[in-house]
Design an enzyme around this catalytic site. Sequence first.
Site, short mmCIF file in Angstrom:
data_model
loop_
_atom_site.label_atom_id
_atom_site.label_comp_id
_atom_site.label_asym_id
_atom_site.label_seq_id
_atom_site.Cartn_x
_atom_site.Cartn_y
_atom_site.Cartn_z
N TYR A 54 -5.84 -4.77 7.82
CA TYR A 54 -5.01 -5.97 7.92
C TYR A 54 -4.47 -6.18 9.34
CZ TYR A 54 -4.41 -6.14 2.77
OH TYR A 54 -4.61 -6.24 1.42
N GLU B 32 -11.13 -2.95 1.75
CA GLU B 32 -10.47 -3.98 2.54
C GLU B 32 -10.54 -3.56 4.00
OE1 GLU B 32 -6.49 -4.37 1.22
OE2 GLU B 32 -7.01 -5.56 -0.53
#
Length: 731
Positions: free
Chosen positions: A629, A626
């Site tokens: 964020y 990922e």
Amino acid sequence: MPQAVPRLTAPARRRPVRRGVVGAVVTALAAALLVFTPAEEANAAPALLSQGKPVTASSQEHYGTPATAAVDGDAGTRWSSAASDPQWIRVDLGAPASLSKVELHWEAAYAKAYRIETSQNGSDWSTAYSTTTGSGGTESVDVSGTARYVRVLGTARATQYGYSLWEFKVFGTTGEDPGPVIPGGGDLGPNVHVFDPSTPGIQAKLDQVFKEQESAQFGSGRHAFLFKPGTYSNLNAQIGFYTQILGLGLRPGDTTINGDVTVDAGWFNGNATQNFWRGAENLTLNPVNGTNRWAVSQAASFRRMHVKGGLNLAPDGYGWASGGYIADSKIDGQIGNYSQQQWYTRDSAIGGWSNSVWNQVFSGVEGAPATSFPEPRYTTLATTPISREKPFLYLDGNEYKVFAPAKRTNARGTTWGSGTPQGESIPLSKFYVVKPGATAATINAALAQGLHLLFTPGVYHVDRTIEINRADTIVLGLGLATIIPDNGVTAMRVADVDGVRLAGFLIDAGPVNSPTLLEIGPQNASADHAANPTTVQDVYIRIGGAGAGKATTSMVVNSHDTIIDHTWVWRADHGEGVGWETNRADYGVRVNGDDVLATGLFVEHFNKYDVEWYGERGRTIFYQNEKAYDAPNQAAIQNGATKGYAAYRVDDSVDAHEAWGLGSYCNYNVDPGIRQDHGFKTPVKPGVKFHSLLVVSLGGMGHYHHVINDTGASTEPGGTSTVPSTVVSFP
């Protein structure tokens, strides 16, 4: 962790092997003895201090000339370097010593110019002797001063070849009291709970620890449950954070639980995407209702297990789960993947598999579904190119030993199905059993003494680097033992030696920035370790979460042939000490070594590149990522003219690389307008190949324009649907 809603310089390439200059010249060379100005004589008679001590070098010509050969006392073995300047060889005496003399027994390829340097810490060096008129043969140099480390730094070669030493000898005294001998073996400390079938109150103890650990995501508790061989009935071992359960037999069938080893997500309202840092090993299970539940996400390994039934990878209620790892295991029934977004299974046997979600990868798995990516999203390799299972603690009668399984090539199925397990048994007496309160100085002294390390469950602060300098050293953690580097040091560093095994621990960055947290081999490492690679297994790295932490690069792999077998390298996106600059960590994993294999690579949330690969012939089987964020805006991740830093980048200098089953996800929840040009970046060359790639926008929080380079559809048309964009093969 995915959720359905918001939530160094490249090394020189290997050089051709040079045949050694014939040993017949040694006698003639030995006659050329140089004696330099004597240093002040030590009070005690000097002794040979360097023989058999940990030694490292800047390079190695080929597999037959390691640095260890220069301190082995054998005049017929030698170290030789790469054919370039400068090069060095360094010995760790294990403790400060009063130095008196250094002897260099050169092969025909000697140094015309070199320095002898000394250091107390292995980083800051002082020159004890220097020459530009070295004559080879045997040179005896009187030196003085006190130091723990001594190195020879060659700056000009006398021949076209590298530097070559038959022997590198350091003489001196360590004083009348060299310090206490560190004993091996001993008890396993207060956080290891050992059971046998007659132990009363096993379920009560399991329940007590689970109550403490169920939601203690960033707590300091660490526990290991060890079950002696035998049969245990009516147990439900619920496994919380920083908890490991394992059988103490040589095979899984030696320890049977008629019951369950359970991970669920009641603590997080049925969402399993934060069920990290736990493990189960070396047990046979007969689940009560026929199916065992193991609903985990990153940093949760299921190794050497036999489930006589099915395995459910989703939490109760089929809430979200975010990926895990199975190796060397047999699941008789079907594995119910259900809501698991990605998973990697290696060298196992299964009765079947259901559902694919985003990215399910198998290598060497009997019963695995065939490759059908992109729908269903299965990627299957018939075998695993190279594997060597994680070392584990077991009981041989009443004696604790560590079993180190043998390397396999083109592996398929488990290591323990039939016959005698292949590998080496090492008694616990050859391990320093590290317990809470141990210092880095003591740990390094134990290593210098020739001991392996067994970290018992606990949190360990180290004010200096743990130095693994001896070939075949095992560093094994129990109960997610956690190492925190203080004052910005590197937590652990491995020399360019054969067969080191790192397994079962967590490195947690400290508040002062560390340039690196784990280094495998020195910069420009060159030794060939194909026959006996270093392995990194269930070794996890965390920056932030338990408090502010910083590290420029988390893991650097310089040694050739290293196997990274299941790691989660994580810049925290939640917990304490989290913010774009608060837990700054630019790079996750950097691979400089050639022929490095990653099986089960999870790397997430770094400020710049998550993975960078500079070494030749690298291979990755399963990658989960990922992007960070918390990027505040597009400018924060702008990479020159490129929007965003790739999740996995192969350097333009690389000619050969291959990878299977890679996924990258974005969830830019601070600025959903952020765009990534691509998830993956690679040179376009015949020897560079990618298979089964995908990118996903989680709920439309940011998007990718392409999957790899300029290939693959944008995620933007999918809006908030979290539908992956896929590429079956590239180029």
